[in-house]
Design a protein around this motif. Sequence first.
Motif, PDB file in Angstrom:
ATOM      1  N   UNK A 159       0.827  -1.213   0.000  1.00 21.46           N
ATOM      2  CA  UNK A 159       0.000   0.000   0.000  1.00 21.46           C
ATOM      3  C   UNK A 159       0.862   1.264   0.000  1.00 21.46           C
ATOM      4  N   UNK A 160       0.482   2.210  -0.838  1.00 19.98           N
ATOM      5  CA  UNK A 160       1.214   3.473  -0.920  1.00 19.98           C
ATOM      6  C   UNK A 160       2.447   3.441  -1.798  1.00 19.98           C
ATOM      7  N   UNK A 161       2.743   2.283  -2.361  1.00 20.82           N
ATOM      8  CA  UNK A 161       3.934   2.129  -3.200  1.00 20.82           C
ATOM      9  C   UNK A 161       3.504   1.686  -4.593  1.00 20.82           C
ATOM     10  N   UNK A 162       3.995   2.390  -5.597  1.00 25.97           N
ATOM     11  CA  UNK A 162       3.738   1.994  -6.978  1.00 25.97           C
ATOM     12  C   UNK A 162       4.928   1.152  -7.436  1.00 25.97           C
ATOM     13  N   UNK A 163       4.678  -0.117  -7.668  1.00 25.01           N
ATOM     14  CA  UNK A 163       5.744  -1.034  -8.071  1.00 25.01           C
ATOM     15  C   UNK A 163       5.733  -1.170  -9.591  1.00 25.01           C
ATOM     16  N   UNK A 164       6.850  -0.889 -10.209  1.00 27.12           N
ATOM     17  CA  UNK A 164       6.994  -0.994 -11.664  1.00 27.12           C
ATOM     18  C   UNK A 164       7.907  -2.184 -11.963  1.00 27.12           C
ATOM     19  N   UNK A 165       7.327  -3.223 -12.504  1.00 31.20           N
ATOM     20  CA  UNK A 165       8.155  -4.351 -12.938  1.00 31.20           C
ATOM     21  C   UNK A 165       8.690  -4.020 -14.324  1.00 31.20           C
ATOM     22  N   UNK A 166       9.998  -4.039 -14.467  1.00 31.51           N
ATOM     23  CA  UNK A 166      10.601  -3.552 -15.694  1.00 31.51           C
ATOM     24  C   UNK A 166      11.827  -4.371 -16.092  1.00 31.51           C
ATOM     25  N   UNK A 167      12.056  -4.416 -17.395  1.00 35.76           N
ATOM     26  CA  UNK A 167      13.281  -5.027 -17.925  1.00 35.76           C
ATOM     27  C   UNK A 167      14.365  -3.975 -18.121  1.00 35.76           C
ATOM     28  N   UNK A 168      14.045  -2.721 -17.810  1.00 35.64           N
ATOM     29  CA  UNK A 168      15.001  -1.626 -18.033  1.00 35.64           C
ATOM     30  C   UNK A 168      15.893  -1.382 -16.815  1.00 35.64           C
ATOM     31  N   UNK A 169      15.793  -2.216 -15.779  1.00 36.23           N
ATOM     32  CA  UNK A 169      16.579  -2.034 -14.564  1.00 36.23           C
ATOM     33  C   UNK A 169      17.948  -2.685 -14.745  1.00 36.23           C
ATOM     34  N   UNK A 170      18.988  -1.865 -14.761  1.00 33.64           N
ATOM     35  CA  UNK A 170      20.350  -2.356 -14.935  1.00 33.64           C
ATOM     36  C   UNK A 170      21.115  -2.165 -13.638  1.00 33.64           C
TER      37      UNK A 170
END
Length: 282
Positions: free
Chosen positions: A118-129
């Motif tokens: 709650x209160x956190x927007x989680x972005x699952x991404x392949x752009x995380x290096x």
Amino acid sequence: MPIQSAADRRRRRQEIAVLADSQSGVLGRRQLYAHGWTYAQVEAQIHAGRWRRAGDMTVITHTGPPSRQAWWWRAVLEVGPTSAIAGVTALLAAGLTGVTDSHVHVAAPKSARPRHVPGVVVHETRRLRPDDIVTVGLPRLRPAPAAVLASLWAPSERQAALFLVAPVQQRLTSASDLVVAASRVRRSPRRGLLHGVVADLAGGAETLGELDFAASFRERLALLKGLDEQSLVRIAGTLKVTEGAEHLIGTLKSLGYKTAILSGGFTFFAQILQQRLGIDYV
């Protein structure tokens, strides 16, 4: 479980106190268990009123109000060990001012199975290096990749541009670093906007107003593409000169001043005005 000596307990408390101080008073249960604390011991601290629950996987080790940095630590510790503060939140953590956001943005690799909090927007991404993440202190993206992701995640195109311009204005990153970070974006509905804004920043634009002018100029220039000279002459005949301009130029010339037109690319029309008004240079 082996009985721990008083010295062992003091050492554990000191280690945890140092760790908590470096994390704005927030500890993850994984961290506590790794330092030899048990579930029962953590719960005992909470029930005694010394600690408070910050989430399912975190505790706050004081009774005062949590700082903004504490909520950032809570976010990464709750979401998972491979997550990092990202987007506009990472820019705020780097020192960006003049921008607010009611959510904490966290990025996690696609394969990490992050927890949603709650209160956190989680972005699952392949752009995380890995080399994009600051690992000393709060895990967060460096300003350039953070700005690019903030732009892609922004609710409007205006905000998307702002999240690219503001970090350069405030010297948190450079236009050249943004060019590198933006070049990695292969697929996104905002790819065109992203590359256009970054190109304008690399070209010297520093404000949203300058970006607006550059975009407007490109649109106007595109309208002239493919027109022959006769068409351009007809368009030139419709140009309206600001009232008083001819009198001003004549007065300046009579006083011995030299005059010039500075054109951003409409040289053909500038030369027409030069002849019409008696301008010295284009």
